[in-house]
Design an enzyme around this catalytic site. Structure first.
Site, PDB file in Angstrom:
ATOM      1  N   ASP A 248      41.519  49.930 -27.505  1.00 19.11           N
ATOM      2  CA  ASP A 248      41.120  48.839 -26.613  1.00 19.11           C
ATOM      3  C   ASP A 248      42.155  47.730 -26.625  1.00 19.11           C
ATOM      4  OD1 ASP A 248      40.417  47.476 -28.965  1.00 19.11           O
ATOM      5  OD2 ASP A 248      38.476  48.514 -28.933  1.00 19.11           O
ATOM      6  N   LYS A 270      37.676  46.349 -23.471  1.00 19.19           N
ATOM      7  CA  LYS A 270      36.633  45.514 -22.895  1.00 19.19           C
ATOM      8  C   LYS A 270      37.162  44.104 -22.749  1.00 19.19           C
ATOM      9  CE  LYS A 270      34.158  47.048 -26.113  1.00 19.19           C
ATOM     10  NZ  LYS A 270      33.218  47.074 -27.210  1.00 19.19           N
ATOM     11  N   MET A 383      35.961  35.583 -31.676  1.00 21.48           N
ATOM     12  CA  MET A 383      35.504  35.471 -30.283  1.00 21.48           C
ATOM     13  C   MET A 383      34.971  34.066 -30.014  1.00 21.48           C
ATOM     14  SD  MET A 383      33.557  39.144 -30.182  1.00 21.48           S
ATOM     15  CE  MET A 383      32.919  38.999 -31.836  1.00 21.48           C
TER      16      MET A 383
HETATM   17  N1  SAH Z   1      37.256  44.108 -35.577  1.00 18.21           N
HETATM   18  C1  SAH Z   1      38.120  42.989 -35.343  1.00 18.21           C
HETATM   19  C2  SAH Z   1      37.422  41.867 -34.608  1.00 18.21           C
HETATM   20  C3  SAH Z   1      37.016  42.205 -33.232  1.00 18.21           C
HETATM   21  S1  SAH Z   1      36.271  40.845 -32.410  1.00 18.21           S
HETATM   22  C4  SAH Z   1      38.678  42.508 -36.681  1.00 18.21           C
HETATM   23  O1  SAH Z   1      38.205  42.936 -37.739  1.00 18.21           O
HETATM   24  O2  SAH Z   1      39.590  41.702 -36.671  1.00 18.21           O
HETATM   25  C5  SAH Z   1      37.589  40.197 -31.487  1.00 18.21           C
HETATM   26  C6  SAH Z   1      38.024  38.845 -32.009  1.00 18.21           C
HETATM   27  O3  SAH Z   1      38.808  38.999 -33.169  1.00 18.21           O
HETATM   28  C7  SAH Z   1      38.908  38.081 -31.067  1.00 18.21           C
HETATM   29  O4  SAH Z   1      38.153  37.393 -30.104  1.00 18.21           O
HETATM   30  C8  SAH Z   1      39.594  37.106 -31.994  1.00 18.21           C
HETATM   31  O5  SAH Z   1      38.745  36.047 -32.318  1.00 18.21           O
HETATM   32  C9  SAH Z   1      39.743  37.946 -33.245  1.00 18.21           C
HETATM   33  N2  SAH Z   1      41.084  38.543 -33.351  1.00 18.21           N
HETATM   34  C10 SAH Z   1      41.385  39.826 -33.444  1.00 18.21           C
HETATM   35  N3  SAH Z   1      42.704  40.006 -33.584  1.00 18.21           N
HETATM   36  C11 SAH Z   1      43.256  38.780 -33.587  1.00 18.21           C
HETATM   37  C12 SAH Z   1      44.583  38.278 -33.701  1.00 18.21           C
HETATM   38  N4  SAH Z   1      45.625  39.093 -33.850  1.00 18.21           N
HETATM   39  N5  SAH Z   1      44.759  36.946 -33.662  1.00 18.21           N
HETATM   40  C13 SAH Z   1      43.732  36.104 -33.522  1.00 18.21           C
HETATM   41  N6  SAH Z   1      42.459  36.526 -33.410  1.00 18.21           N
HETATM   42  C14 SAH Z   1      42.224  37.834 -33.438  1.00 18.21           C
END
Ligand code: SAH
Length: 464
Positions: A248, A270, A383
């Protein structure tokens, strides 16, 4: 070829080590691992080496070296910092025709230690003939990362079925083809995943000529927050084996590049507002692909079990009896915090850290705000960009100080990382001012001030 590689059976054999220091200890550990009985001679012997000698059933001679120490030994190691003594030991051993190794002196050696990757019973030895041991060690390090720790168990599996397979295929070519399939297919996957009994069952079925079940497998793989260097070895290995990859938006292109070149890639991303592929459709797609016998990698940003809906996907897989594995990844909170220089906990500032979803249902304030305002707690909002004004104002309204430090980290750990720091009061303003976009992580708490204290600057991570 400068040296002929041979593997030496030392089980129960006596080996002389001259020297009682750190280097002698290192060599002795290897020798003991191979089952040698140690005889160590040195005026002083460290405590750890002493224990090693004991457990090998060997003897320690607390005095200077004498030629007679070589009696009954099949291998001699000189590991002292006394060069003339090392030369003497080497000469004595050669005189008797016993193999000798002098640490860091290739010219005095008749045998040398390679760099070793130990996946017993599978052992890989790398040597540069003493010319560039560092190079040999680097190659070793590469192999350590490529060959899973349990790889040796494949050899054990093969050993248990060797006779049966030999009887089945008297022809060497057929046998080779059979084992190649086993070592590169789902049977090996099972064994490497620690499911030895299942691997044996599948192998027996293959020998018995039963058609393999057409089910593939799904790997739910955490791809980390963006920097490909933050992938785990296991993630990379499974990505390299995949027939199909579902990914994704959060998965960085550089990470996708690391998947097997001829794997099919399916985007199931998404956007927050428009759900490109609904979750239940993704779940069904995983099941369908696995049923076609494919090895499916479901790549997830960060960790699959942290706001990744990994739980829902495996529920569906389990309900359909599809085998799966979950590979954890570095979650955005750890990745972004580390790359932005913000420790998530700290003795003085935060005794706990809380990962919170900022995706507010129907824009309502349904988070347990009262629990979120205790002072010695770091909050990490995933998020959280769209709901940020509400998040900040609710936190303040429920008692967290308006001057509480806070940070925005956009595209953390990637080369596009941007970090902005402020307070709960002005964070939404910072978003507007700097046109901050998703994916962005929000960190709230005193620990944010440590970034300045640590004199963190962008690119600091790269220079460490
Ligand atoms: N499973 C993922 C989270 C998914 S929810 C994890 O463990 O990191 C998606 C959210 O994760 C985004 O809206 C943002 O808030 C955060 N996120 C994921 N990757 C990021 C990145 N490289 N930099 C900043 N925020 C990030």
């Amino acid at each position: 070829m400068e040296f002929l590689p041979l593997f030496h059976n030392l089980r129960g054999a006596r080996v002389l080590v001259v020297g009682g220091g750190e280097i002698a200890l290192r060599k002795s550990r290897l020798l003991a691992d191979a089952g040698a009985v140690l005889r160590v001679v040195a005026p002083q012997i460290g405590a750890e080496l002493h224990e090693l000698i004991d457990s090998s059933g060997g003897e320690e001679l607390l005095r200077g070296y004498s030629e007679a120490d070589l009696d009954g030994c099949v291998l001699i190691i000189a590991a002292t910092d006394d060069e003339p003594l090392n030369a003497q030991v080497s000469a004595d051993a050669r005189q008797r025709g016993v193999p000798v190794n002098v640490v860091d002196a290739p010219a005095l050696c008749s045998v040398i230690f390679p760099a070793i990757v130990d996946r017993s019973p599978l052992v890989i030895a790398v040597s540069s003939g003493g010319d560039a041991p560092v190079l040999a060690r680097l190659i070793r390090a590469k192999m350590e990362s490529w060959i899973p720790p349990t790889y040796g168990h494949l050899a054990g599996l093969a050993a248990r079925f060797r006779h049966q397979v030999k009887n089945l295929f008297p022809n060497v070519q057929q046998r080779r083809a059979f084992w190649e399939e086993v070592f590169q297919g789902p049977i090996a996957d099972r064994q490497l995943a620690g499911q030895g009994a299942e691997a044996e069952r599948l192998l027996q079925a293959k020998i018995d000529g039963e058609a393999p079940a057409a089910t593939g497998e799904v790997y739910l793989v955490g791809a980390g927050p963006g920097d490909p260097d933050l992938l785990t070895f296991k993630a990379l290995r499974l990505m390299q084996q995949a027939d199909v990859v579902l990914y994704d938006r959060l998965v960085a292109p550089a990470i996708l590049e690391l998947c097997r070149r001829d794997a099919d890639r399916i985007y199931v991303g998404k956007q927050r507002a428009d759900h490109a592929v609904p979750q239940d459709q993704i779940n069904q797609q995983l099941v369908a692909l696995a049923r076609q016998g494919k090895r499916v990698v479901r790549l997830k940003g960060g960790d699959p079990f942290i706001f990744g809906r990994g739980g829902e996907e495996i529920e569906e897989l389990a309900a359909h009896g599809i085998p799966f594995q979950v590979v954890p990844g570095i979650t955005a909170a750890s990745g972004c915090a580390a790359y932005a220089g913000i420790p998530l906990t700290h003795r003085d500032y935060a005794q706990s850290v809380r990962f919170v979803t900022g995706h507010l249902k129907n824009n309502t304030t349904d988070l347990p705000w009262k629990d979120l305002v205790s002072p010695a707690q770091t909050l990490v909002f995933y998020m959280g960009l769209i709901g940020l004004p509400i998040i900040c104002s609710e936190l303040i309204r429920h008692g967290r100080g308006a001057d509480t430090p806070a940070a925005l980290i956009q595209q953390g750990t990637t080369s596009n990382q941007r970090v902005f720091t402020g307070t709960l009061a002005n964070l939404p303003q910072l978003v507007a001012e700097h046109e901050v976009h998703a994916p962005t992580l929000v960190i709230v708490g005193e620990v944010v001030t440590l970034r300045d204290k640590l004199k963190w600057f962008e690119g600091a991570q790269a220079s460490i």
